[in-house]
Design a protein around this motif. Sequence first.
Motif, PDB file in Angstrom:
ATOM      1  N   GLN A 131       0.823  -1.206   0.000  1.00 53.09           N
ATOM      2  CA  GLN A 131       0.000   0.000   0.000  1.00 53.09           C
ATOM      3  C   GLN A 131       0.858   1.257   0.000  1.00 53.09           C
ATOM      4  N   GLU A 132       1.965   1.218   0.723  1.00 46.14           N
ATOM      5  CA  GLU A 132       2.858   2.376   0.739  1.00 46.14           C
ATOM      6  C   GLU A 132       3.503   2.581  -0.623  1.00 46.14           C
ATOM      7  N   LEU A 133       3.909   1.494  -1.263  1.00 47.76           N
ATOM      8  CA  LEU A 133       4.506   1.589  -2.595  1.00 47.76           C
ATOM      9  C   LEU A 133       3.531   2.216  -3.584  1.00 47.76           C
ATOM     10  N   LEU A 134       2.275   1.831  -3.513  1.00 49.64           N
ATOM     11  CA  LEU A 134       1.270   2.350  -4.437  1.00 49.64           C
ATOM     12  C   LEU A 134       0.957   3.827  -4.193  1.00 49.64           C
ATOM     13  N   LYS A 135       1.322   4.344  -3.036  1.00 51.85           N
ATOM     14  CA  LYS A 135       1.183   5.782  -2.790  1.00 51.85           C
ATOM     15  C   LYS A 135       2.186   6.577  -3.606  1.00 51.85           C
ATOM     16  N   TYR A 136       3.316   5.951  -3.900  1.00 52.17           N
ATOM     17  CA  TYR A 136       4.405   6.670  -4.559  1.00 52.17           C
ATOM     18  C   TYR A 136       4.478   6.432  -6.063  1.00 52.17           C
ATOM     19  N   VAL A 137       4.077   5.246  -6.525  1.00 48.05           N
ATOM     20  CA  VAL A 137       4.225   4.924  -7.949  1.00 48.05           C
ATOM     21  C   VAL A 137       2.954   4.261  -8.475  1.00 48.05           C
ATOM     22  N   LYS A 138       2.744   4.406  -9.767  1.00 41.88           N
ATOM     23  CA  LYS A 138       1.652   3.707 -10.442  1.00 41.88           C
ATOM     24  C   LYS A 138       2.205   2.405 -11.015  1.00 41.88           C
ATOM     25  N   TYR A 139       1.540   1.304 -10.664  1.00 40.35           N
ATOM     26  CA  TYR A 139       1.976  -0.009 -11.144  1.00 40.35           C
ATOM     27  C   TYR A 139       0.765  -0.933 -11.067  1.00 40.35           C
ATOM     28  N   PRO A 140       0.604  -1.860 -12.010  1.00 45.21           N
ATOM     29  CA  PRO A 140      -0.558  -2.750 -11.977  1.00 45.21           C
ATOM     30  C   PRO A 140      -0.631  -3.524 -10.662  1.00 45.21           C
ATOM     31  N   VAL A 141      -1.693  -3.314  -9.930  1.00 44.12           N
ATOM     32  CA  VAL A 141      -1.791  -3.904  -8.602  1.00 44.12           C
ATOM     33  C   VAL A 141      -1.778  -5.431  -8.662  1.00 44.12           C
ATOM     34  N   GLU A 142      -2.281  -5.992  -9.767  1.00 42.39           N
ATOM     35  CA  GLU A 142      -2.321  -7.455  -9.879  1.00 42.39           C
ATOM     36  C   GLU A 142      -0.934  -8.061 -10.079  1.00 42.39           C
ATOM     37  N   LYS A 143       0.048  -7.224 -10.367  1.00 46.73           N
ATOM     38  CA  LYS A 143       1.419  -7.720 -10.548  1.00 46.73           C
ATOM     39  C   LYS A 143       2.311  -7.441  -9.338  1.00 46.73           C
ATOM     40  N   ILE A 144       1.693  -7.002  -8.255  1.00 43.29           N
ATOM     41  CA  ILE A 144       2.423  -6.837  -6.998  1.00 43.29           C
ATOM     42  C   ILE A 144       2.006  -7.969  -6.063  1.00 43.29           C
ATOM     43  N   HIS A 145       2.944  -8.774  -5.653  1.00 44.09           N
ATOM     44  CA  HIS A 145       2.670  -9.981  -4.877  1.00 44.09           C
ATOM     45  C   HIS A 145       3.238  -9.851  -3.468  1.00 44.09           C
ATOM     46  N   VAL A 146       2.405 -10.096  -2.472  1.00 43.42           N
ATOM     47  CA  VAL A 146       2.853 -10.058  -1.082  1.00 43.42           C
ATOM     48  C   VAL A 146       3.422 -11.427  -0.710  1.00 43.42           C
ATOM     49  N   ILE A 147       4.731 -11.478  -0.542  1.00 37.67           N
ATOM     50  CA  ILE A 147       5.404 -12.703  -0.098  1.00 37.67           C
ATOM     51  C   ILE A 147       6.215 -12.339   1.142  1.00 37.67           C
TER      52      ILE A 147
END
Length: 350
Positions: A131-147
Amino acid sequence: MNRRIRVVFFQRKPLPIHRSVEYIFKDVRSRMPAYIEPLTKIFRFYSKGILPRLYIIWEAFTSQGDVNHITGDIHFAAIALKKRKTMLTVLDCIMLSDSSGLKHALLKYFWFTMPLRKCSHVTVISEATKQELLKYVKYPVEKIHVIPVAISPAFQYVPKPFNEDEPVILQVGTTPNKNLGRLIQAVKGISCHLVIIGNLSSEMIDQLKNYGITYSNLVNLTDQEMVEQYALCDVLSFVSVYEGFGMPIVEANATGRPVVTSNLLSMPEIAGNAACIVDPYDMDSIRSGILRVLHDKSYREELVQNGLINCKRFDPQDIADSYLSLYKKISGYAMPEQDSVVRPLSSQAN
């Protein structure tokens, strides 16, 4: 398809204080199946200055594999890599939260905006970091994986009678985000012994002495010595003001020690119901949380039991399998459909 996948782990040249990233992916590599060929590329120069960083980019360009996995804080190494073969692990965004003006703009562009454009997938170690990363940059959320980060098998349950007279409170880390100054003020007048892991400044030492707090200070511990400190303590204090993950929470859980931690960012997510949650900016909140854990036996034992369950979410093989699924996806390795899913943190709860 039956072939080997060459996965190159691009890793910073570590300073003596570095160990987290190095451990995370050493463990991941050790759990890969035989058809994965893991290679570690440790760069020749430290990530300091323009010329060394340009050389890091060049070294990365000349060392590509079927999958290029950039780990740690050298995000900019992605700039010259093939996008469809490249993935990046983001541990936190602290460099952006701690900077402003031109420095902030440069860090954001070269460590986040441009590198993410060159990656087909991104992993983060907590939902809070995502969530913090998405505050700073635009990137397809479906390609960000929480591991998440795996718990080392070295951390095992060690029963210990609670020291009612002078409980040992373990504090891991002394950097500004670890909030040691407020912890020191919060435990003033409490009968306890503070064990502090990390270098203490003269100001910190003066503060400890002025408040009459008994303490021990340990630095440069081996992994085994760190395990021993968890076993020797009665409580872990981890009231940081910033964490991308918060591994000490899970390490204390696994050892069977109650935890006091912060209500910010990743820490409530990682702790679940296995810690006493406090406001790290409020010394009274920190003090109240510590006193409750020290004096409420049933609550303390509840935290310990919850912690032994909570740490199972961070099983090393489950986490290695999640990375494996991504390596297969990026390389185009043929696999059964049920094996292609990267499991998020929430699905590993049981």
